[in-house]
Motif scaffolding. Sequence first.
Motif, PDB file in Angstrom:
ATOM      1  N   LEU A 111      -1.995  -4.873  -7.639  1.00 38.86           N
ATOM      2  CA  LEU A 111      -1.653  -6.092  -6.912  1.00 38.86           C
ATOM      3  C   LEU A 111      -0.353  -5.903  -6.142  1.00 38.86           C
ATOM      4  O   LEU A 111       0.640  -5.411  -6.691  1.00 38.86           O
ATOM      5  CB  LEU A 111      -1.511  -7.255  -7.907  1.00 38.86           C
ATOM      6  N   MET A 112      -0.372  -6.317  -4.877  1.00 38.16           N
ATOM      7  CA  MET A 112       0.816  -6.202  -4.020  1.00 38.16           C
ATOM      8  C   MET A 112       0.788  -7.291  -2.945  1.00 38.16           C
ATOM      9  O   MET A 112      -0.227  -7.973  -2.754  1.00 38.16           O
ATOM     10  CB  MET A 112       0.856  -4.820  -3.356  1.00 38.16           C
ATOM     11  N   ALA A 113       1.904  -7.436  -2.238  1.00 42.28           N
ATOM     12  CA  ALA A 113       1.971  -8.397  -1.141  1.00 42.28           C
ATOM     13  C   ALA A 113       1.127  -7.915   0.040  1.00 42.28           C
ATOM     14  O   ALA A 113       0.882  -6.725   0.203  1.00 42.28           O
ATOM     15  CB  ALA A 113       3.416  -8.591  -0.700  1.00 42.28           C
ATOM     16  N   LYS A 114       0.710  -8.870   0.864  1.00 44.93           N
ATOM     17  CA  LYS A 114      -0.102  -8.540   2.036  1.00 44.93           C
ATOM     18  C   LYS A 114       0.638  -7.588   2.970  1.00 44.93           C
ATOM     19  O   LYS A 114       0.064  -6.626   3.488  1.00 44.93           O
ATOM     20  CB  LYS A 114      -0.481  -9.821   2.781  1.00 44.93           C
ATOM     21  N   THR A 115       1.922  -7.867   3.189  1.00 46.14           N
ATOM     22  CA  THR A 115       2.735  -7.036   4.077  1.00 46.14           C
ATOM     23  C   THR A 115       3.873  -6.440   3.277  1.00 46.14           C
ATOM     24  O   THR A 115       4.831  -7.137   2.916  1.00 46.14           O
ATOM     25  CB  THR A 115       3.301  -7.871   5.241  1.00 46.14           C
ATOM     26  N   THR A 116       3.762  -5.154   2.977  1.00 46.82           N
ATOM     27  CA  THR A 116       4.783  -4.492   2.174  1.00 46.82           C
ATOM     28  C   THR A 116       4.719  -2.991   2.405  1.00 46.82           C
ATOM     29  O   THR A 116       3.967  -2.511   3.262  1.00 46.82           O
ATOM     30  CB  THR A 116       4.620  -4.856   0.683  1.00 46.82           C
ATOM     31  N   PHE A 117       5.505  -2.220   1.660  1.00 48.34           N
ATOM     32  CA  PHE A 117       5.620  -0.778   1.849  1.00 48.34           C
ATOM     33  C   PHE A 117       4.244  -0.108   1.734  1.00 48.34           C
ATOM     34  O   PHE A 117       3.538  -0.264   0.736  1.00 48.34           O
ATOM     35  CB  PHE A 117       6.586  -0.209   0.812  1.00 48.34           C
ATOM     36  N   ALA A 118       3.884   0.657   2.757  1.00 48.41           N
ATOM     37  CA  ALA A 118       2.528   1.202   2.873  1.00 48.41           C
ATOM     38  C   ALA A 118       2.171   2.180   1.761  1.00 48.41           C
ATOM     39  O   ALA A 118       0.986   2.320   1.405  1.00 48.41           O
ATOM     40  CB  ALA A 118       2.375   1.892   4.233  1.00 48.41           C
ATOM     41  N   GLN A 126      -5.372   6.763  -3.984  1.00 53.62           N
ATOM     42  CA  GLN A 126      -5.580   8.139  -4.444  1.00 53.62           C
ATOM     43  C   GLN A 126      -6.075   8.193  -5.885  1.00 53.62           C
ATOM     44  O   GLN A 126      -6.635   9.195  -6.316  1.00 53.62           O
ATOM     45  CB  GLN A 126      -4.284   8.941  -4.298  1.00 53.62           C
ATOM     46  N   THR A 127      -5.854   7.119  -6.635  1.00 58.84           N
ATOM     47  CA  THR A 127      -6.353   7.059  -8.014  1.00 58.84           C
ATOM     48  C   THR A 127      -7.745   6.428  -8.076  1.00 58.84           C
ATOM     49  O   THR A 127      -8.354   6.398  -9.141  1.00 58.84           O
ATOM     50  CB  THR A 127      -5.414   6.223  -8.907  1.00 58.84           C
ATOM     51  N   GLY A 128      -8.218   5.914  -6.935  1.00 62.31           N
ATOM     52  CA  GLY A 128      -9.502   5.219  -6.907  1.00 62.31           C
ATOM     53  C   GLY A 128      -9.395   3.744  -7.230  1.00 62.31           C
ATOM     54  O   GLY A 128     -10.407   3.037  -7.286  1.00 62.31           O
ATOM     55  N   ALA A 129      -8.187   3.245  -7.456  1.00 59.01           N
ATOM     56  CA  ALA A 129      -7.985   1.848  -7.841  1.00 59.01           C
ATOM     57  C   ALA A 129      -8.341   0.884  -6.711  1.00 59.01           C
ATOM     58  O   ALA A 129      -8.270   1.232  -5.526  1.00 59.01           O
ATOM     59  CB  ALA A 129      -6.533   1.627  -8.266  1.00 59.01           C
ATOM     60  N   LYS A 130      -8.692  -0.338  -7.095  1.00 62.30           N
ATOM     61  CA  LYS A 130      -8.972  -1.394  -6.127  1.00 62.30           C
ATOM     62  C   LYS A 130      -7.665  -2.091  -5.767  1.00 62.30           C
ATOM     63  O   LYS A 130      -6.849  -2.400  -6.640  1.00 62.30           O
ATOM     64  CB  LYS A 130      -9.958  -2.408  -6.703  1.00 62.30           C
ATOM     65  N   ILE A 131      -7.465  -2.357  -4.485  1.00 61.72           N
ATOM     66  CA  ILE A 131      -6.241  -2.999  -4.001  1.00 61.72           C
ATOM     67  C   ILE A 131      -6.455  -4.508  -3.904  1.00 61.72           C
ATOM     68  O   ILE A 131      -7.408  -4.965  -3.266  1.00 61.72           O
ATOM     69  CB  ILE A 131      -5.827  -2.447  -2.623  1.00 61.72           C
ATOM     70  N   ILE A 132      -5.564  -5.271  -4.516  1.00 61.69           N
ATOM     71  CA  ILE A 132      -5.569  -6.728  -4.406  1.00 61.69           C
ATOM     72  C   ILE A 132      -4.289  -7.139  -3.694  1.00 61.69           C
ATOM     73  O   ILE A 132      -3.187  -6.746  -4.098  1.00 61.69           O
ATOM     74  CB  ILE A 132      -5.609  -7.411  -5.792  1.00 61.69           C
ATOM     75  N   LYS A 133      -4.428  -7.923  -2.612  1.00 65.00           N
ATOM     76  CA  LYS A 133      -3.255  -8.359  -1.856  1.00 65.00           C
ATOM     77  C   LYS A 133      -3.167  -9.879  -1.822  1.00 65.00           C
ATOM     78  O   LYS A 133      -4.190 -10.571  -1.794  1.00 65.00           O
ATOM     79  CB  LYS A 133      -3.304  -7.822  -0.424  1.00 65.00           C
ATOM     80  N   THR A 134      -1.930 -10.368  -1.825  1.00 69.22           N
ATOM     81  CA  THR A 134      -1.731 -11.805  -1.655  1.00 69.22           C
ATOM     82  C   THR A 134      -2.092 -12.186  -0.221  1.00 69.22           C
ATOM     83  O   THR A 134      -2.174 -11.330   0.660  1.00 69.22           O
ATOM     84  CB  THR A 134      -0.277 -12.193  -1.958  1.00 69.22           C
ATOM     85  N   SER A 135      -2.272 -13.459   0.016  1.00 68.54           N
ATOM     86  CA  SER A 135      -2.760 -13.898   1.330  1.00 68.54           C
ATOM     87  C   SER A 135      -1.644 -14.142   2.339  1.00 68.54           C
ATOM     88  O   SER A 135      -1.838 -13.958   3.541  1.00 68.54           O
ATOM     89  CB  SER A 135      -3.585 -15.184   1.172  1.00 68.54           C
ATOM     90  N   GLY A 136      -0.461 -14.534   1.869  1.00 70.01           N
ATOM     91  CA  GLY A 136       0.631 -14.849   2.784  1.00 70.01           C
ATOM     92  C   GLY A 136       1.368 -13.615   3.262  1.00 70.01           C
ATOM     93  O   GLY A 136       1.299 -12.546   2.650  1.00 70.01           O
ATOM     94  N   LYS A 137       2.104 -13.789   4.343  1.00 73.08           N
ATOM     95  CA  LYS A 137       2.832 -12.668   4.943  1.00 73.08           C
ATOM     96  C   LYS A 137       4.013 -12.242   4.076  1.00 73.08           C
ATOM     97  O   LYS A 137       4.295 -11.057   3.923  1.00 73.08           O
ATOM     98  CB  LYS A 137       3.313 -13.075   6.339  1.00 73.08           C
ATOM     99  N   LEU A 138       4.714 -13.223   3.472  1.00 75.04           N
ATOM    100  CA  LEU A 138       5.902 -12.944   2.675  1.00 75.04           C
ATOM    101  C   LEU A 138       5.563 -12.893   1.183  1.00 75.04           C
ATOM    102  O   LEU A 138       4.502 -13.344   0.758  1.00 75.04           O
ATOM    103  CB  LEU A 138       6.963 -14.014   2.926  1.00 75.04           C
TER     104      LEU A 138
END
Length: 366
Positions: A111-118, A126-138
């Motif tokens: 889990l990470m922010a929508k806009t953050t360090f790439a 690279q681990t095959g994990a699924k990425i979950i992102k928050t919906s807001g920009k901040l």
Amino acid sequence: MIFNAFLENIAPYNAGRPVDEVVRDFGVLPEDIIRLASNENPYGCSQKVIESIKKYAKNISLYPDDSMGKLKELLAKTYGLSAQNFIIGAGSDQIIEFCLRIKCNASSRVLMAKTTFAMYEIYAKQTGAKIIKTSGKLHDLKEFEESYKEHGADVIFLCLPNNPLGECLDFVEVYEFLTSIDHKTLVVLDGAYQEYAAFKDKNKSIDCKKLVLDFSNVIVLKTFSKAYGLGGLRIGYGIAQDDLIAKLHKIRPPFNVGSLSLEAAYWALKDEEFIQKSVEDNFTFMRDYEDFAHSHQMDFIPSYANFITLFCDNKTLNSTEICEKLLQKGVLVRDLVSYGLNALRITIGTKEQNLKVFSLLQANLS
């Protein structure tokens, strides 16, 4: 040839146009290049670092001290912790990779922010994990809480202050958020720009000692690449309880940080006066960028780091075109189009560098 399937979904990190190419393609003299795209310290590094490297250079034929004891002991003294609470990496990026490798596989969620360090997403994929992102920009901790309740997560990333936008959460609200997270979830607090945030607002300062004492599942990342001016030597560190650090060391390769980097980091950490002056100047000159943005009706996010993000939407401008025009004049800034933003991220430079940026922006905004 057959490769791992996860590679199909990974876009390589874009570090920007090499200086040599700018010199070759646009005829700009090397000494006239202004690098404001990678959030480096425009004042370089401490003179104590330069002197120490000159003295230590005769030892470069020898492998470094793999225990990294000298630097760890100074870090332990600085934070009021034990040397066992630290791991040193080739930049904090390497420790991000370690964190994901000890926790994630193809069934994991990050889990990470929508806009953050790439690199959070790149290493996670690279681990095959699924990425979950928050919906807001901040960064919005309510969104993090909702996503965590809905999807769960094996690893959570919070960037404090956030790159590339510059906003920063208060430590009190981060601490409260951590109390709601299951101890089986690893929470990574990326404090690459903490020296700046802590100076601007003490409420943003991460209390590393308190986190280490209270949470077994939290690691704070720091780097010598930004305020300390050691980007070219690639060295950072993580702070956590000794059990978590021990797990990370199981996958750390031997001699992962060079002798000169370790020596430079030691002396950089000791020169508090250099850091204080660098950070003070950063926010003095950041006000000039804020004034420029206000006078040209450009939106920006108040920044707690050593850069500012200027949005081009209100001026119906194209950030990519502006970046290219500045590049042709030897000024490198960051285009945030890859984040889905029509915006420029500009490192706060020296007074002279900033004046040139303002002049070029003025010419392209009018």
